[in-house]
Enzyme design. Structure first.
Site, short mmCIF file in Angstrom:
data_model
loop_
_atom_site.label_atom_id
_atom_site.label_comp_id
_atom_site.label_asym_id
_atom_site.label_seq_id
_atom_site.Cartn_x
_atom_site.Cartn_y
_atom_site.Cartn_z
N GLN A 1 0.84 -1.21 0.00
CA GLN A 1 0.00 0.00 0.00
C GLN A 1 0.87 1.25 0.00
OE1 GLN A 1 -3.26 -0.05 -0.41
NE2 GLN A 1 -3.38 2.17 -0.45
N ASP B 1 -11.97 -7.64 -3.51
CA ASP B 1 -12.59 -6.94 -4.63
C ASP B 1 -13.08 -8.01 -5.60
OD1 ASP B 1 -11.90 -4.47 -3.55
OD2 ASP B 1 -9.98 -4.42 -4.60
N GLU C 1 -17.91 1.90 -3.89
CA GLU C 1 -17.14 0.79 -4.48
C GLU C 1 -18.01 -0.46 -4.44
OE1 GLU C 1 -13.23 0.13 -2.90
OE2 GLU C 1 -12.52 2.15 -3.41
N TRP D 1 -17.74 -3.09 -5.76
CA TRP D 1 -16.97 -4.33 -5.92
C TRP D 1 -16.24 -4.76 -4.65
CZ3 TRP D 1 -15.70 0.47 -8.02
CH2 TRP D 1 -14.59 1.10 -7.48
ZN ZN Z 1 -11.03 -2.96 -2.36
#
Ligand code: ZN
Length: 323
Positions: free
Chosen positions: A213, A246, A295, A297
């Site tokens: 990240q 995701d 989001e 997903w």
């Molecule tokens: Zn994600």
């Protein structure tokens, strides 16, 4: 002025046994006086459990190097002390200050590690400040809240990472196929149900390490500092918990995009995820609470009880936890 590259969040601290205003001020690189002002305190007395507002740390603008002096250098040194470095807050940029800056730069590639404080070092320090203030104390908790304001420690890696036996959008081994065991097992059941219902969904991205990240964040910062504010800072990605995945579909061209919400697969996911312990973590219309655009997903494992309750009541994890 607070740095504009990272969103500012209100900073608070709960008074612990043995704390004094002096100790707290030192911990956060501020002064007793500004703590008292920020909290409208008329005396030095504080109580265990009391919530204190912490005045923002101010990182100076400008470029400083060995030989620089003045109040800006002093402000910088206060911030470094708040990170636990033992240096003198004397307003003189000496070799000790330079070596601390160098150490921090070495931890934040692609910033040039030269011991000179400038705009890029400032931006990366601001990220550290934002994360350090809200380091979560319960990283292994299934209900752990990780967002822009609450970060996981850099060293946190979930203890039981496994690759769920589900179809992915790509072939071959990748650490991002991993999830925490509990979440991986629940995900397998969710995907089995999808198959039963003739719904073809695919995993794209699960566990992501702090270091990964940090790379993503640093790259975004390099490409465009304004873009960096749309990605999670290191420690601030929920993917580091190993509890998120995701998901996409062929009908959405294997992309993670808003249009997934309109596909039969996206709609099926919204409807069926909670029964298997997952929520759509960043729903439409809750952007100012979650801090993220919708989001459709991204699913997060919380266990069936909490996931169903949150979904039925139309809440976000932040609202459920009262944050
Ligand atoms: Zn994600």
């Amino acid at each position: 002025m607070p740095n504009s590259l990272t969103p500012q969040v209100p900073r608070v601290y709960k008074v612990q046994p043995g704390d004094s205003l002096y100790k707290i001020a030192k911990k956060f690189g501020t002064t007793v006086k500004s703590l008292k002002t920020a909290n409208k305190l008329t005396s030095d007395i504080i109580n265990i459990g009391q919530i204190l507002k912490i005045p923002s740390l101010t990182l100076p603008e400008g470029i400083y190097r060995i030989g620089s002096t003045g109040p800006q250098v002093k402000a910088l040194q206060s911030v470094l002390v708040s990170f636990g470095f033992s240096i003198k807050v004397d307003g003189i940029y000496g070799s000790k200050t330079a070596s601390v800056i160098l150490q921090l730069q070495q931890k934040s590639p692609p910033i040039k590690a030269d011991g000179i404080y400038g705009p890029k070092t400032k931006a990366s320090l601001q990220t550290l400040i934002d994360i350090n203030f809200h380091l979560v104390s319960n990283p292994t908790d299934l209900l752990v809240l990780v967002n822009r304001a609450n970060g996981l420690p850099a060293e946190y890696i979930p203890s039981k990472l496994v690759i769920p036996n589900i179809p992915f959008s790509f072939e071959g081994y990748d650490p991002k196929k991993q999830m925490r065991l509990e979440a991986a097992q629940a995900l397998e059941q969710l995907f089995a149900k999808a198959k039963q219902d003739n719904i073809s969904i695919l995993g794209v991205s699960g566990y992501r390490s702090y270091q990964r990240q940090a790379q993503i964040y640093a790259t975004n910062m390099e490409i465009s500092p304004t873009k960096a504010q749309f990605s999670a800072p290191p420690g601030g990605s929920e993917h580091q918990t190993g509890l998120s995945m995701d998901v996409t579909s062929a009908s959405n061209n294997y992309q993670l995009s808003q249009s997934f919400a309109l596909t039969p697969e996206g709609q099926w996911l919204t409807q069926n995820a909670p029964a298997f312990g997952f929520i759509i973590r960043y729903p439409q219309g809750k952007e100012n609470i979650t801090g993220y655009q919708a989001e459709p997903w991204h699913i997060r494992y919380l266990g069936t009880q909490v996931a169903q309750l949150i979904t039925q009541q139309g809440l976000t994890l932040e609202e459920y936890l009262g944050k």
